[in-house]
Each structure stands twice: as C-alpha cells, then as structure tokens.
Scaffold this motif. Structure first.
Motif, PDB file in Angstrom:
ATOM      1  N   MET A   1     -31.078 -12.344 -23.503  1.00  0.00           N
ATOM      2  CA  MET A   1     -32.153 -12.554 -22.557  1.00  0.00           C
ATOM      3  C   MET A   1     -31.840 -11.891 -21.221  1.00  0.00           C
ATOM      4  O   MET A   1     -32.715 -11.357 -20.576  1.00  0.00           O
ATOM      5  N   SER A   2     -30.573 -11.881 -20.839  1.00  0.00           N
ATOM      6  CA  SER A   2     -30.206 -11.296 -19.556  1.00  0.00           C
ATOM      7  C   SER A   2     -30.363  -9.777 -19.569  1.00  0.00           C
ATOM      8  O   SER A   2     -30.614  -9.172 -18.522  1.00  0.00           O
ATOM      9  N   ILE A   3     -30.210  -9.139 -20.715  1.00  0.00           N
ATOM     10  CA  ILE A   3     -30.392  -7.686 -20.812  1.00  0.00           C
ATOM     11  C   ILE A   3     -31.846  -7.327 -20.526  1.00  0.00           C
ATOM     12  O   ILE A   3     -32.128  -6.396 -19.776  1.00  0.00           O
ATOM     13  N   ILE A   4     -32.785  -8.069 -21.101  1.00  0.00           N
ATOM     14  CA  ILE A   4     -34.205  -7.817 -20.874  1.00  0.00           C
ATOM     15  C   ILE A   4     -34.541  -8.038 -19.406  1.00  0.00           C
ATOM     16  O   ILE A   4     -35.297  -7.262 -18.813  1.00  0.00           O
ATOM     17  N   GLN A   5     -33.961  -9.056 -18.793  1.00  0.00           N
ATOM     18  CA  GLN A   5     -34.206  -9.334 -17.379  1.00  0.00           C
ATOM     19  C   GLN A   5     -33.687  -8.202 -16.511  1.00  0.00           C
ATOM     20  O   GLN A   5     -34.349  -7.794 -15.552  1.00  0.00           O
ATOM     21  N   LYS A   6     -32.528  -7.659 -16.851  1.00  0.00           N
ATOM     22  CA  LYS A   6     -31.965  -6.543 -16.081  1.00  0.00           C
ATOM     23  C   LYS A   6     -32.870  -5.312 -16.186  1.00  0.00           C
ATOM     24  O   LYS A   6     -33.095  -4.612 -15.200  1.00  0.00           O
ATOM     25  N   ILE A   7     -33.378  -5.038 -17.387  1.00  0.00           N
ATOM     26  CA  ILE A   7     -34.278  -3.894 -17.578  1.00  0.00           C
ATOM     27  C   ILE A   7     -35.547  -4.100 -16.765  1.00  0.00           C
ATOM     28  O   ILE A   7     -36.035  -3.166 -16.116  1.00  0.00           O
ATOM     29  N   GLN A   8     -36.081  -5.312 -16.773  1.00  0.00           N
ATOM     30  CA  GLN A   8     -37.293  -5.587 -16.006  1.00  0.00           C
ATOM     31  C   GLN A   8     -37.044  -5.426 -14.509  1.00  0.00           C
ATOM     32  O   GLN A   8     -37.879  -4.899 -13.782  1.00  0.00           O
ATOM     33  N   ASP A   9     -35.897  -5.872 -14.053  1.00  0.00           N
ATOM     34  CA  ASP A   9     -35.584  -5.772 -12.629  1.00  0.00           C
ATOM     35  C   ASP A   9     -35.389  -4.323 -12.195  1.00  0.00           C
ATOM     36  O   ASP A   9     -35.893  -3.907 -11.151  1.00  0.00           O
ATOM     37  N   LYS A  10     -34.675  -3.534 -12.997  1.00  0.00           N
ATOM     38  CA  LYS A  10     -34.360  -2.158 -12.613  1.00  0.00           C
ATOM     39  C   LYS A  10     -35.533  -1.208 -12.840  1.00  0.00           C
ATOM     40  O   LYS A  10     -35.790  -0.333 -12.030  1.00  0.00           O
ATOM     41  N   TYR A  11     -36.223  -1.355 -13.964  1.00  0.00           N
ATOM     42  CA  TYR A  11     -37.209  -0.359 -14.366  1.00  0.00           C
ATOM     43  C   TYR A  11     -38.637  -0.895 -14.444  1.00  0.00           C
ATOM     44  O   TYR A  11     -39.514  -0.238 -14.973  1.00  0.00           O
ATOM     45  N   GLY A  12     -38.889  -2.057 -13.933  1.00  0.00           N
ATOM     46  CA  GLY A  12     -40.217  -2.664 -14.000  1.00  0.00           C
ATOM     47  C   GLY A  12     -41.290  -1.838 -13.312  1.00  0.00           C
ATOM     48  O   GLY A  12     -42.363  -1.578 -13.871  1.00  0.00           O
ATOM     49  N   LYS A  13     -40.990  -1.391 -12.103  1.00  0.00           N
ATOM     50  CA  LYS A  13     -41.968  -0.600 -11.360  1.00  0.00           C
ATOM     51  C   LYS A  13     -42.183   0.763 -12.011  1.00  0.00           C
ATOM     52  O   LYS A  13     -43.308   1.262 -12.066  1.00  0.00           O
ATOM     53  N   VAL A  14     -41.126   1.356 -12.509  1.00  0.00           N
ATOM     54  CA  VAL A  14     -41.238   2.665 -13.177  1.00  0.00           C
ATOM     55  C   VAL A  14     -42.106   2.541 -14.423  1.00  0.00           C
ATOM     56  O   VAL A  14     -42.982   3.387 -14.666  1.00  0.00           O
ATOM     57  N   MET A  15     -41.891   1.499 -15.200  1.00  0.00           N
ATOM     58  CA  MET A  15     -42.685   1.304 -16.416  1.00  0.00           C
ATOM     59  C   MET A  15     -44.155   1.042 -16.079  1.00  0.00           C
ATOM     60  O   MET A  15     -45.052   1.528 -16.767  1.00  0.00           O
ATOM     61  N   ALA A  16     -44.416   0.302 -15.023  1.00  0.00           N
ATOM     62  CA  ALA A  16     -45.797   0.044 -14.606  1.00  0.00           C
ATOM     63  C   ALA A  16     -46.479   1.341 -14.202  1.00  0.00           C
ATOM     64  O   ALA A  16     -47.650   1.581 -14.550  1.00  0.00           O
ATOM     65  N   ILE A  17     -45.771   2.212 -13.494  1.00  0.00           N
ATOM     66  CA  ILE A  17     -46.337   3.501 -13.096  1.00  0.00           C
ATOM     67  C   ILE A  17     -46.593   4.379 -14.311  1.00  0.00           C
ATOM     68  O   ILE A  17     -47.649   5.019 -14.418  1.00  0.00           O
ATOM     69  N   ILE A  18     -45.675   4.397 -15.251  1.00  0.00           N
ATOM     70  CA  ILE A  18     -45.858   5.197 -16.474  1.00  0.00           C
ATOM     71  C   ILE A  18     -47.061   4.710 -17.267  1.00  0.00           C
ATOM     72  O   ILE A  18     -47.880   5.508 -17.741  1.00  0.00           O
ATOM     73  N   ILE A  19     -47.208   3.416 -17.400  1.00  0.00           N
ATOM     74  CA  ILE A  19     -48.354   2.861 -18.138  1.00  0.00           C
ATOM     75  C   ILE A  19     -49.658   3.175 -17.413  1.00  0.00           C
ATOM     76  O   ILE A  19     -50.649   3.561 -18.037  1.00  0.00           O
ATOM     77  N   ALA A  20     -49.667   3.060 -16.087  1.00  0.00           N
ATOM     78  CA  ALA A  20     -50.873   3.369 -15.315  1.00  0.00           C
ATOM     79  C   ALA A  20     -51.253   4.841 -15.471  1.00  0.00           C
ATOM     80  O   ALA A  20     -52.434   5.181 -15.654  1.00  0.00           O
TER      81      ALA A  20
END
Length: 115
Positions: free
Chosen positions: A1-20
C-alpha cells in the motif's frame, strides 16, 4: 500500500496532466474526423442510410404520423415509451424505404401508375 501512496505523491500531478492531455487530443481528433463535422455539422440531417441522407423535417413528419397511428390504436399510455416506439418505427420504415428503392433501381424495376 505504501508503494502506491509514494507513486501517487510523486507522480500524481504528472498523471493528471497526461490524462487531461489525452482527453483533449481525443476530443480534437473526434472534432476533425469526417471533415470537422463537430464545428460545422449539418443540423438538418438526422442520419444517413446507405449513403442517402435522412432530413429532419421529413423524419419528424414520419414520427408524428407513427405517433398518431399508435394513439389511435390505443397503444401505450406512457408518452416516453410511445415516443421511443414512434421514433424506432419511423426510422425502421425509412431504412426499409431507402434500401428497397435503391435495390429496385439497381434491378431496373419501376413502379408506375395503374392505367
């Protein structure tokens, strides 16, 4: 669970921009498909059957006629269901008319007045 949280924290904004960006590209691609019909679409055409356009005014008259026939027969009291059945009936009738006319023309068949 902590791995997914780390990915969300580090790359959350980047993934949102890519999806947009992907969504924007998808919408633009659809807008320019078929000659840019999204921006300058033919508002008088309901659809096409085998290359022949079905105009809104003619289709609306057919739907009204179907609705009147169904009401005279006492079919359905639900106006939404009646409208849907009238639309489907009118569309199916128009499809049959266009296809039969095209096939008759291919075969060289003509229907004339009775003498």
């Amino acid at each position: 669970m902590s791995i997914i949280q780390k990915i969300q924290d580090k790359y959350g904004k980047v993934m949102a921009i890519i999806i947009a960006l992907a969504l924007v590209v998808f919408v633009i691609m659809l807008a320019f498909e078929n000659g840019g019909s999204l921006f300058r679409g033919d508002t008088t055409t309901v659809g096409k059957v085998n290359g022949e356009s079905v105009k809104y005014d003619n289709f609306r008259a057919m739907v009204d006629q179907q609705t009147q026939m169904m009401q005279q027969r006492g079919m359905g009291t639900n106006s939404e269901m009646l409208a849907q059945q009238a639309n489907e009936g009118a569309w199916n009738t128009e499809i049959a008319r266009i296809l039969l006319t095209q096939e008759a023309d291919k075969l060289g068949m003509e229907i004339g007045k009775k003498n």
